[in-house]
Design a protein around this motif. Structure first.
Motif, PDB file in Angstrom:
ATOM      1  N   TYR A 255       0.846  -1.201   0.000  1.00 14.86           N
ATOM      2  CA  TYR A 255       0.000   0.000   0.000  1.00 14.86           C
ATOM      3  C   TYR A 255       0.877   1.245   0.000  1.00 14.86           C
ATOM      4  O   TYR A 255       1.238   1.766   1.056  1.00 14.86           O
TER       5      TYR A 255
ATOM      6  N   ASN B 246      -8.447  -5.365 -12.805  1.00 11.32           N
ATOM      7  CA  ASN B 246      -7.929  -5.721 -11.484  1.00 11.32           C
ATOM      8  C   ASN B 246      -6.808  -4.777 -11.058  1.00 11.32           C
ATOM      9  O   ASN B 246      -6.725  -4.363  -9.892  1.00 11.32           O
TER      10      ASN B 246
ATOM     11  N   GLU C 169      -8.343  -1.376 -10.173  1.00 14.05           N
ATOM     12  CA  GLU C 169      -9.093  -1.463  -8.917  1.00 14.05           C
ATOM     13  C   GLU C 169      -8.149  -1.496  -7.722  1.00 14.05           C
ATOM     14  O   GLU C 169      -8.408  -0.854  -6.693  1.00 14.05           O
ATOM     15  N   ARG C 170      -7.061  -2.240  -7.851  1.00 10.78           N
ATOM     16  CA  ARG C 170      -6.097  -2.288  -6.749  1.00 10.78           C
ATOM     17  C   ARG C 170      -5.429  -0.923  -6.554  1.00 10.78           C
ATOM     18  O   ARG C 170      -5.256  -0.457  -5.417  1.00 10.78           O
TER      19      ARG C 170
ATOM     20  N   ARG D  53      -7.822   1.286  -4.685  1.00 11.62           N
ATOM     21  CA  ARG D  53      -7.882   0.978  -3.244  1.00 11.62           C
ATOM     22  C   ARG D  53      -6.674   1.555  -2.512  1.00 11.62           C
ATOM     23  O   ARG D  53      -6.798   2.107  -1.409  1.00 11.62           O
TER      24      ARG D  53
END
Length: 617
Positions: free
Chosen positions: A391, A417, A420-421, A424
């Motif tokens: 992160y 994918n 989207e990651r 996040r």
């Protein structure tokens, strides 16, 4: 076919910060008055809501004296002292404001839990972990008082919490420690200026310009290093706000000051030249931008030798403008040299290597070498995940660019994918309303549109638009990017009137920001032409796409991928008007350019070939 504007690449040029030379003790009182006045303005502006300021002061007696002056101007203010080894600053602050709501909280003593020689900082991990709790539980401005070395460690080791910082105040009464000098650049991270909302940016700008005015013209000698830092920050904020004329003026002034102090070949001058080059690139002066970045490269090579990481950084900035000009081979060579230098100087797994690999991946994608681009971006992602964990903003950047390559390869599920990651990560790191979140949402929207989920794409683009309007105001080029993409999805949904309105608004913004002949104006005009085509206004469509073609040819010359895009779309309009020979001429020229720059296997090349073949013999 609308060839949508590509999402911003994570490897794009950045306006770089300037090192702040430490002031001597001469004339410190005058500077302290200026900083105290700025702190007072911040406390008044932020009353009743959470905001974070950092006051840098190396002397405890001076700190205590200054705090008393601040408290006398703001009665009822609370001071919270963090004990040595204290690991939960939020709980201490929350306890202090439980019984009453002071106008502000001053936090002291945190440096006792941040020893310069330590490898682990539990207090900073706790600050990162509690990041999202501060605005809801501490509805007032908070000012951390720290010595310079501790502020630098906080900036590096607690980036999530540090991202809340909206103001910094420097009360330096003695020379910085070596640790502080090493970490100085972390205290002036451009990304933090990006994270301020529109009103905060304007407030910060007004504050800096007042400081500069109060310093005199020419600035008093003892204030000159600080004035240069303030001018550079003015340039960065104006650049972010798309006031490119103002940014150019600020960086030109900083350049003149630095040349007068250091001479023409000092690294600080090279940094100023680099910043000026980035602004020139934005306003369409690509020749001026190229000359600036080439000068910055020569300065770095002279100062550091040919194999230094700072030379690699200059090469990366040069590669960006070479890509804009259409010299993709030159851009690739610059990126490859930067990568070799960084690997040799820092090792194969250093995050700077990841940045160079990321930039190379973006250029390889533009060249149509999708396999090479994917390999470079996957390598960057692996390095950054190892260095920063899963992160981190750099990981999100890698995922955004990798998602773009996967999309071009047709692997839309994997692209979705990746985006989207990235979304996040950016939401976790920056909160839900940061421009980085807008970029990820917009990239995701593009892939959702490719997958046929036009409503999902529309929702994503609308969210990105709201975020950027809040961050930059309603007439910023970033807003135009979102409107351009929203116009595309509305076109696909059959809402041609909505698409036309969105594209016309995007066009007005770009013409105001850049002038009528800028390359990004051409991109919107091209898309608007396609909408007019579907509305049945073939004459309007032809005029729009011919204008886009003229802009692209003026910006890039007769052979460039954007010229090929315009020719392809012009061919479609001419075909619709029954001018088959004109359409064939446009398609054939577009195909020659695509083959030359992108290769036979690039998706755009294949699209033009299919359009040409559909005309028949």
């Amino acid at each position: 076919m609308v060839w949508c504007e590509p999402p911003p690449a994570g490897g794009s040029a950045r306006i770089r910060g300037s090192c702040v030379t430490q002031a001597s003790s001469i004339g410190e009182t005058e500077r302290q008055r200026s900083e105290l006045a700025a702190l007072d303005r911040m406390l008044s502006f932020s009353a009743g809501k959470f905001s974070l300021g950092v006051a840098v002061c190396n002397s405890v007696p001076l700190r205590d004296y200054l705090i008393e002056k601040v408290r006398s101007a703001h009665p009822g203010m609370k001071t919270v002292e963090v004990p040595a080894g204290g690991a939960d600053v939020l709980s201490l602050v929350r306890e202090a404001v439980r019984e009453s709501m002071p106008p502000a909280v001053l936090v002291i003593g945190l440096e006792r839990s941040i020893p310069a020689q330590a490898e682990e900082f539990p207090v900073l991990r706790a600050l990162n972990a509690s990041r999202e709790l501060w605005p809801g539980t501490v509805p007032m401005p908070v000012v951390l008082w720290l010595p310079e070395y501790a502020a630098g460690i906080l900036a590096v080791q607690a980036r999530d919490f540090w991202a809340w910082k909206s103001h910094q105040f420097d009360f330096v009464s003695e020379l910085a420690t070596p640790e502080a000098g090493v970490l100085d650049r972390s205290l002036h991270d451009t990304d933090l200026e990006v994270g301020l909302d529109f009103d905060q940016k304007r407030f910060r700008l007004a504050e800096l310009e007042q400081r500069i005015a109060e310093a005199g013209d020419p600035p008093k000698p003892e204030l000159l290093p600080h004035v240069m830092a303030w001018i550079n920050e003015v340039g960065r904020i104006r650049y972010i706000l798309a006031d490119f004329a103002g940014a150019k003026a600020a960086f030109e002034r900083a350049l003149r000051l630095e040349e007068s102090i250091y001479g023409p070949d000092h690294p600080e001058v090279g940094m100023a030249v680099d910043n000026l080059g980035n602004v020139l690139g934005e306003i369409g002066d690509l020749a001026g931008a190229k000359a600036s970045h080439e000068r910055a490269l020569r300065i770095a090579e002279k100062a550091y030798g040919f194999e230094h990481p700072n030379v690699a950084a200059a090469l990366c900035n040069l590669s960006n403008v070479l890509s804009e000009i259409g010299d993709l081979a030159g851009a690739k060579a610059a990126c490859e040299r930067a990568l070799r230098i960084t690997e040799k100087a820092l090792g194969l797994d250093n995050p700077s290597v990841a940045s160079c690999a990321n930039n190379l991946g973006v250029v390889l994608k533009d060249l149509g070498d999708l396999a090479g681009a994917k390999a470079a971006l996957e390598r960057a992602l692996k390095i950054d995940e190892k260095a920063y964990g899963p992160y981190h903003p750099e990981v999100a950047r890698d995922l955004n660019n990798l998602g773009g390559v996967l999309r071009s390869q047709g692997d839309l599920v994997a692209a979705k994918n990746a985006h989207e990651r990235a979304l996040r990560i950016n939401e976790k790191v920056h909160g839900p309303d940061h421009p980085a979140v807008a970029t990820s949402a917009s990239n995701l929207g593009t892939v959702l549109g490719d997958l046929g989920n036009m409503e999902g794409a529309k929702t994503a683009f609308e969210r990105a638009l709201r975020i950027d309007e809040k961050a930059f105001g309603p007439v910023h080029p970033a807003v135009a990017v979102r409107l351009n993409n929203l116009g595309s999805v509305l076109w696909n949904l059959g809402d041609l009137a909505g698409a036309k309105a969105a594209l016309e608004r995007a066009l007005r913004i770009r013409e105001e920001a850049y002038g009528p002949d800028h390359r990004t104006v051409g991109a919107v005009v091209n898309n608007l032409g396609n909408v007019l085509h579907d509305l049945g206004d073939l004459a309007g469509a032809k005029a729009a796409i011919e204008r886009a073609l003229r802009i692209s040819e003026k910006a890039y010359g007769p052979e460039h991928p954007d010229v090929a895009r315009d020719l392809n779309n012009l061919g479609s309009v001419l075909k619709g008007m029954g001018d088959m020979e004109g359409a064939r001429t446009a398609y054939e020229r577009s195909l020659r350019i695509c083959r030359k720059f992108l290769g036979d296997e690039h998706p755009n090349t294949q699209t033009v070939r299919e359009n040409l073949e559909a005309l028949g013999k």
